[in-house]
Design a protein around this motif. Structure first.
Motif, PDB file in Angstrom:
ATOM      1  N   PHE A 182       0.899  -1.154   0.000  1.00  0.00           N
ATOM      2  CA  PHE A 182       0.000   0.000   0.000  1.00  0.00           C
ATOM      3  C   PHE A 182       0.934   1.200   0.000  1.00  0.00           C
ATOM      4  CE2 PHE A 182      -2.566   3.317   2.018  1.00  0.00           C
ATOM      5  CZ  PHE A 182      -3.768   3.201   1.339  1.00  0.00           C
ATOM      6  N   ASN A 183       0.975   1.912  -1.123  1.00  0.00           N
ATOM      7  CA  ASN A 183       1.904   3.021  -1.315  1.00  0.00           C
ATOM      8  C   ASN A 183       1.114   4.245  -1.746  1.00  0.00           C
ATOM      9  OD1 ASN A 183       3.727   4.816  -2.969  1.00  0.00           O
ATOM     10  ND2 ASN A 183       5.244   3.320  -2.297  1.00  0.00           N
ATOM     11  N   ILE A 184       1.317   5.363  -1.053  1.00  0.00           N
ATOM     12  CA  ILE A 184       0.640   6.623  -1.374  1.00  0.00           C
ATOM     13  C   ILE A 184       1.594   7.481  -2.196  1.00  0.00           C
ATOM     14  CG2 ILE A 184      -0.366   8.734  -0.423  1.00  0.00           C
ATOM     15  CD1 ILE A 184      -1.017   7.062   2.114  1.00  0.00           C
ATOM     16  N   GLY A 185       1.135   7.932  -3.374  1.00  0.00           N
ATOM     17  CA  GLY A 185       1.977   8.776  -4.220  1.00  0.00           C
ATOM     18  C   GLY A 185       1.266   9.182  -5.490  1.00  0.00           C
ATOM     19  N   LYS A 186       1.989   9.899  -6.305  1.00  0.00           N
ATOM     20  CA  LYS A 186       1.492  10.273  -7.630  1.00  0.00           C
ATOM     21  C   LYS A 186       1.978   9.246  -8.642  1.00  0.00           C
ATOM     22  CE  LYS A 186       0.930  15.106  -6.594  1.00  0.00           C
ATOM     23  NZ  LYS A 186       0.913  16.448  -7.112  1.00  0.00           N
ATOM     24  N   ALA A 187       1.378   9.226  -9.808  1.00  0.00           N
ATOM     25  CA  ALA A 187       1.688   8.214 -10.823  1.00  0.00           C
ATOM     26  C   ALA A 187       3.177   8.157 -11.153  1.00  0.00           C
ATOM     27  CB  ALA A 187       0.862   8.463 -12.093  1.00  0.00           C
ATOM     28  N   ALA A 188       3.832   9.307 -11.284  1.00  0.00           N
ATOM     29  CA  ALA A 188       5.260   9.324 -11.615  1.00  0.00           C
ATOM     30  C   ALA A 188       6.100   8.693 -10.504  1.00  0.00           C
ATOM     31  CB  ALA A 188       5.727  10.756 -11.883  1.00  0.00           C
ATOM     32  N   ALA A 189       5.731   8.952  -9.250  1.00  0.00           N
ATOM     33  CA  ALA A 189       6.457   8.354  -8.127  1.00  0.00           C
ATOM     34  C   ALA A 189       6.246   6.842  -8.103  1.00  0.00           C
ATOM     35  CB  ALA A 189       6.021   8.981  -6.815  1.00  0.00           C
ATOM     36  N   HIS A 190       5.033   6.395  -8.424  1.00  0.00           N
ATOM     37  CA  HIS A 190       4.781   4.946  -8.485  1.00  0.00           C
ATOM     38  C   HIS A 190       5.628   4.307  -9.583  1.00  0.00           C
ATOM     39  CE1 HIS A 190       1.714   4.783  -5.456  1.00  0.00           C
ATOM     40  NE2 HIS A 190       0.963   5.671  -6.085  1.00  0.00           N
ATOM     41  N   ALA A 191       5.725   4.961 -10.728  1.00  0.00           N
ATOM     42  CA  ALA A 191       6.533   4.425 -11.832  1.00  0.00           C
ATOM     43  C   ALA A 191       7.999   4.285 -11.409  1.00  0.00           C
ATOM     44  CB  ALA A 191       6.410   5.318 -13.061  1.00  0.00           C
ATOM     45  N   ALA A 192       8.517   5.285 -10.709  1.00  0.00           N
ATOM     46  CA  ALA A 192       9.895   5.218 -10.232  1.00  0.00           C
ATOM     47  C   ALA A 192      10.053   4.124  -9.176  1.00  0.00           C
ATOM     48  CB  ALA A 192      10.326   6.573  -9.679  1.00  0.00           C
ATOM     49  N   MET A 209      11.288  -1.605  -6.782  1.00  0.00           N
ATOM     50  CA  MET A 209      10.693  -2.872  -6.353  1.00  0.00           C
ATOM     51  C   MET A 209      11.153  -4.025  -7.252  1.00  0.00           C
ATOM     52  SD  MET A 209       8.800  -2.282  -3.645  1.00  0.00           S
ATOM     53  CE  MET A 209       7.433  -3.419  -3.517  1.00  0.00           C
ATOM     54  N   ALA A 210      11.236  -3.785  -8.555  1.00  0.00           N
ATOM     55  CA  ALA A 210      11.706  -4.818  -9.484  1.00  0.00           C
ATOM     56  C   ALA A 210      13.150  -5.196  -9.167  1.00  0.00           C
ATOM     57  CB  ALA A 210      11.578  -4.332 -10.926  1.00  0.00           C
ATOM     58  N   ALA A 211      13.987  -4.206  -8.849  1.00  0.00           N
ATOM     59  CA  ALA A 211      15.377  -4.487  -8.493  1.00  0.00           C
ATOM     60  C   ALA A 211      15.444  -5.299  -7.201  1.00  0.00           C
ATOM     61  CB  ALA A 211      16.157  -3.186  -8.342  1.00  0.00           C
ATOM     62  N   MET A 212      14.610  -4.950  -6.224  1.00  0.00           N
ATOM     63  CA  MET A 212      14.587  -5.690  -4.962  1.00  0.00           C
ATOM     64  C   MET A 212      14.118  -7.130  -5.182  1.00  0.00           C
ATOM     65  SD  MET A 212      13.100  -2.751  -2.410  1.00  0.00           S
ATOM     66  CE  MET A 212      13.122  -3.775  -0.948  1.00  0.00           C
ATOM     67  N   PHE A 213      13.149  -7.312  -6.064  1.00  0.00           N
ATOM     68  CA  PHE A 213      12.637  -8.640  -6.391  1.00  0.00           C
ATOM     69  C   PHE A 213      13.718  -9.449  -7.106  1.00  0.00           C
ATOM     70  CE2 PHE A 213       8.821 -11.136  -6.404  1.00  0.00           C
ATOM     71  CZ  PHE A 213       8.992 -12.039  -7.437  1.00  0.00           C
ATOM     72  N   GLN A 214      14.381  -8.809  -8.068  1.00  0.00           N
ATOM     73  CA  GLN A 214      15.423  -9.478  -8.843  1.00  0.00           C
ATOM     74  C   GLN A 214      16.592  -9.899  -7.958  1.00  0.00           C
ATOM     75  OE1 GLN A 214      16.985  -7.093 -12.021  1.00  0.00           O
ATOM     76  NE2 GLN A 214      18.274  -8.708 -12.816  1.00  0.00           N
ATOM     77  N   SER A 241      -2.815  18.348  -2.136  1.00  0.00           N
ATOM     78  CA  SER A 241      -2.315  17.758  -3.373  1.00  0.00           C
ATOM     79  C   SER A 241      -3.388  16.922  -4.064  1.00  0.00           C
ATOM     80  CB  SER A 241      -1.107  16.880  -3.069  1.00  0.00           C
ATOM     81  OG  SER A 241      -0.554  16.397  -4.261  1.00  0.00           O
ATOM     82  N   THR A 242      -3.441  17.036  -5.365  1.00  0.00           N
ATOM     83  CA  THR A 242      -4.379  16.246  -6.164  1.00  0.00           C
ATOM     84  C   THR A 242      -3.608  15.184  -6.945  1.00  0.00           C
ATOM     85  OG1 THR A 242      -4.239  17.822  -7.973  1.00  0.00           O
ATOM     86  CG2 THR A 242      -6.024  18.145  -6.374  1.00  0.00           C
ATOM     87  N   SER A 243      -4.319  14.356  -7.637  1.00  0.00           N
ATOM     88  CA  SER A 243      -3.741  13.282  -8.455  1.00  0.00           C
ATOM     89  C   SER A 243      -3.001  12.247  -7.621  1.00  0.00           C
ATOM     90  CB  SER A 243      -2.810  13.846  -9.532  1.00  0.00           C
ATOM     91  OG  SER A 243      -3.482  14.772 -10.339  1.00  0.00           O
ATOM     92  N   LEU A 244      -3.446  12.043  -6.378  1.00  0.00           N
ATOM     93  CA  LEU A 244      -2.822  11.038  -5.521  1.00  0.00           C
ATOM     94  C   LEU A 244      -3.455   9.678  -5.759  1.00  0.00           C
ATOM     95  CD1 LEU A 244      -2.389  12.685  -2.004  1.00  0.00           C
ATOM     96  CD2 LEU A 244      -0.651  12.208  -3.716  1.00  0.00           C
ATOM     97  N   GLU A 245      -2.610   8.674  -5.732  1.00  0.00           N
ATOM     98  CA  GLU A 245      -3.051   7.296  -5.889  1.00  0.00           C
ATOM     99  C   GLU A 245      -2.541   6.471  -4.708  1.00  0.00           C
ATOM    100  OE1 GLU A 245      -2.686   6.836 -10.734  1.00  0.00           O
ATOM    101  OE2 GLU A 245      -0.998   6.203  -9.493  1.00  0.00           O
ATOM    102  N   PHE A 246      -3.202   5.355  -4.463  1.00  0.00           N
ATOM    103  CA  PHE A 246      -2.627   4.312  -3.619  1.00  0.00           C
ATOM    104  C   PHE A 246      -2.454   3.126  -4.539  1.00  0.00           C
ATOM    105  CE2 PHE A 246      -7.211   4.335  -3.020  1.00  0.00           C
ATOM    106  CZ  PHE A 246      -7.598   3.007  -3.119  1.00  0.00           C
ATOM    107  N   ALA A 247      -1.321   2.441  -4.399  1.00  0.00           N
ATOM    108  CA  ALA A 247      -1.005   1.399  -5.364  1.00  0.00           C
ATOM    109  C   ALA A 247      -0.140   0.317  -4.746  1.00  0.00           C
ATOM    110  CB  ALA A 247      -0.274   2.001  -6.571  1.00  0.00           C
ATOM    111  N   CYS A 248      -0.162  -0.836  -5.386  1.00  0.00           N
ATOM    112  CA  CYS A 248       0.770  -1.910  -5.100  1.00  0.00           C
ATOM    113  C   CYS A 248       1.788  -1.893  -6.234  1.00  0.00           C
ATOM    114  CB  CYS A 248       0.070  -3.262  -5.046  1.00  0.00           C
ATOM    115  SG  CYS A 248       1.223  -4.626  -4.745  1.00  0.00           S
ATOM    116  N   ASN A 249       3.050  -1.700  -5.876  1.00  0.00           N
ATOM    117  CA  ASN A 249       4.102  -1.596  -6.882  1.00  0.00           C
ATOM    118  C   ASN A 249       4.955  -2.849  -6.999  1.00  0.00           C
ATOM    119  OD1 ASN A 249       3.706   1.162  -7.892  1.00  0.00           O
ATOM    120  ND2 ASN A 249       4.049   1.699  -5.760  1.00  0.00           N
TER     121      ASN A 249
END
Length: 176
Positions: free
Chosen positions: A81-91, A96-101, A152-160
């Motif tokens: 559960f991560n709070i951020g904007k779309a660009a922060a989620h993309a980064a 997360m991919a590096a940590m998984f790898q 702030s607007t354009s906030l998302e919660f996401a699983c990255n």
């Protein structure tokens, strides 16, 4: 290309991706709010997560409101559960991919022994998941995150976790 050189290049690329993600995440946090205190929470919102969904999908919040999120992972996979904007989620997805790898994260949990390990003779340090706007929830677990929102607007919660955001495990904060 020899194995030692390949390992070194992999380590450099992984560090670069993680550094970029961390820099993007810290910059993005400046305007998304800040960690809150449970004692200051205006309300509690329960968020259910499974493989691959959030319920509720959208959450209304007010500027200045402190929300205590109770996060229940009812799925069989590790979720975030991560709070951020779309660009922060993309980064953050790159981190997360590096940590998984690198084995620091698995499909069902976090491997603390892999937080510092050698890759091609080079120590990889700092591959920990410890951002204040984010929490990992293992299958069957319940965790909390307390957050104070800004205007702030354009906030998302996401699983990255790799592929989860792209599969629709993202929701929107509606600032009212």
């Amino acid at each position: 290309m020899n194995t030692r050189r390949s390992s070194f290049l992999l380590a450099v690329l992984t560090l670069s991706a993680a550094s970029s993600a961390l820099a993007g995440g810290k910059h993005a946090q400046e305007d998304i709010g800040k960690p809150g205190l449970v004692s200051a929470a205006d309300r509690t919102i329960e968020v259910r997560m499974g493989d691959i969904f959030f319920e509720p999908h959208d959450i209304d919040v007010m500027p200045g409101e402190t929300v205590r999120f109770v996060l229940k992972n009812e799925g069989t996979l590790l979720h975030e559960f991560n709070i951020g904007k779309a660009a922060a989620h993309a980064a953050h997805q790159k981190e997360m991919a590096a940590m998984f790898q690198n084995g620091a994260l698995t499909g069902t949990g976090q491997d603390m022994s892999s937080m510092e390990h050698a890759v091609g003779g080079m120590k990889m340090v700092g591959m920990a998941h410890n951002d204040p706007n984010s929490v990992l929830i293992e299958p069957g677990a319940t965790k909390e995150l307390v957050w104070t929102f800004t205007k702030s607007t354009s906030l998302e919660f996401a699983c990255n976790m790799p592929g989860h955001y792209q599969s629709g495990m993202v929701g929107e904060f509606v600032i009212r």
